[in-house]
Design an enzyme around this catalytic site. Structure first.
Site, PDB file in Angstrom:
ATOM      1  N   CYS A   1      -7.081  20.295 -29.656  1.00 33.11           N
ATOM      2  CA  CYS A   1      -7.580  21.797 -30.297  1.00 33.11           C
ATOM      3  C   CYS A   1      -6.848  23.281 -31.313  1.00 33.11           C
ATOM      4  O   CYS A   1      -5.638  23.554 -30.435  1.00 33.11           O
ATOM      5  CB  CYS A   1      -7.845  22.223 -28.977  1.00 33.11           C
ATOM      6  SG  CYS A   1      -8.994  23.705 -29.241  1.00 33.11           S
TER       7      CYS A   1
ATOM      8  N   CYS B   1      -7.326  26.480 -29.996  1.00 32.91           N
ATOM      9  CA  CYS B   1      -6.587  27.458 -28.905  1.00 32.91           C
ATOM     10  C   CYS B   1      -6.104  26.517 -28.054  1.00 32.91           C
ATOM     11  O   CYS B   1      -5.254  25.450 -28.538  1.00 32.91           O
ATOM     12  CB  CYS B   1      -7.755  28.234 -27.690  1.00 32.91           C
ATOM     13  SG  CYS B   1      -9.231  27.048 -28.027  1.00 32.91           S
ATOM     14  N   SER B   2      -6.651  26.178 -26.998  1.00 31.71           N
ATOM     15  CA  SER B   2      -6.578  24.695 -26.153  1.00 31.71           C
ATOM     16  C   SER B   2      -7.672  23.647 -25.300  1.00 31.71           C
ATOM     17  O   SER B   2      -7.456  24.133 -23.561  1.00 31.71           O
ATOM     18  CB  SER B   2      -5.136  24.857 -25.030  1.00 31.71           C
ATOM     19  OG  SER B   2      -5.605  25.747 -24.080  1.00 31.71           O
ATOM     20  N   CYS B   3      -8.706  24.056 -26.068  1.00 28.03           N
ATOM     21  CA  CYS B   3      -9.791  23.508 -25.428  1.00 28.03           C
ATOM     22  C   CYS B   3      -9.554  21.857 -24.790  1.00 28.03           C
ATOM     23  O   CYS B   3      -9.337  21.475 -25.534  1.00 28.03           O
ATOM     24  CB  CYS B   3     -11.115  23.786 -25.691  1.00 28.03           C
ATOM     25  SG  CYS B   3     -11.902  25.226 -26.522  1.00 28.03           S
TER      26      CYS B   3
END
Length: 215
Positions: free
Chosen positions: A115, A118-120
């Site tokens: 991702c 962000c950090s999905c």
């Protein structure tokens, strides 16, 4: 206070501060303490929940689905066509339309999930994401130098294998379905699920053969 003593105090403050958790973690701990003191929460409840969620509830859900796909070609087709619906066949309670897409490794293709914004991560069905997945370095290098990243995880792709990098968003998240390892003919779904790892569902690990796991 002499300049020498002042320097020692400053250094001590820095050392103590370096051992403190980040501010959000401090606030969470303070909230947990208040809830425990007021009797709303058992003292070890949060630790047990985190352990269960990170080791069992999340990754094992994905592992069970992958084991079913390895054992049932019809289910694998449904998983590819409508991942949330197929997931709910194995794991009841998955929300209809959950934004997850299964991508399948093949002898000619390997998939890697990242991702970049962000950090999905499909937290609801694969558990808690590893800390490295959220790092700026991984998010940048997985796109710029994916083969180099894989090599650092011990995964060197054979020549001619295509590498596909999938960028997760809040609207669409991905799960890698690894290839079924050779030598697992006749294994039960439970035994097969035991071979699946969180990293293999992200794509940083390709080889799940029993011999590799025992090494």
């Amino acid at each position: 206070m002499s300049s020498h003593d002042s320097a020692k105090v400053t250094e001590l403050h820095r050392e103590l501060h370096s051992h403190l958790p980040p501010e959000p973690a401090l606030r969470l701990k303070a909230l947990e303490t208040v809830l425990v003191e007021k009797g709303f929460l058992a003292e070890d409840a949060v630790d047990k929940w985190l352990d269960d969620y990170s080791e069992n509830v999340g990754p094992m859900n994905g592992a069970r689905v992958i084991a079913r796909a390895w054992s049932d070609a019809g289910f694998a087709d449904r998983l590819a066509a409508d991942t949330p619906a197929a997931f709910s066949e194995v794991i009841p309670g998955i929300a209809d339309g959950y934004p997850i897409v299964a991508v399948f490794n093949t002898p000619a293709t390997h998939n890697l999930i990242v991702c970049t914004l962000c950090s999905c991560y499909p937290l609801g069905i694969l558990g808690m994401s590893p800390s490295w997945y959220k790092s700026t370095e991984y998010r940048a290098r997985a796109v710029r130098d994916p083969r180099g990243v894989l090599a650092e995880f011990g995964t060197v792709l054979p020549e001619g294998v295509e590498l596909k990098v999938w960028d997760s968003t809040s609207d669409r998240r991905y799960m890698v379905v690894p290839e079924r390892p050779a030598g697992t003919e006749g294994w039960s779904e439970e035994e097969l699920a035991g071979l699946v790892t969180r990293n293999s569902m992200i794509g940083t690990v390709r080889d799940l053969s029993p011999a590799r796991g025992a090494a």
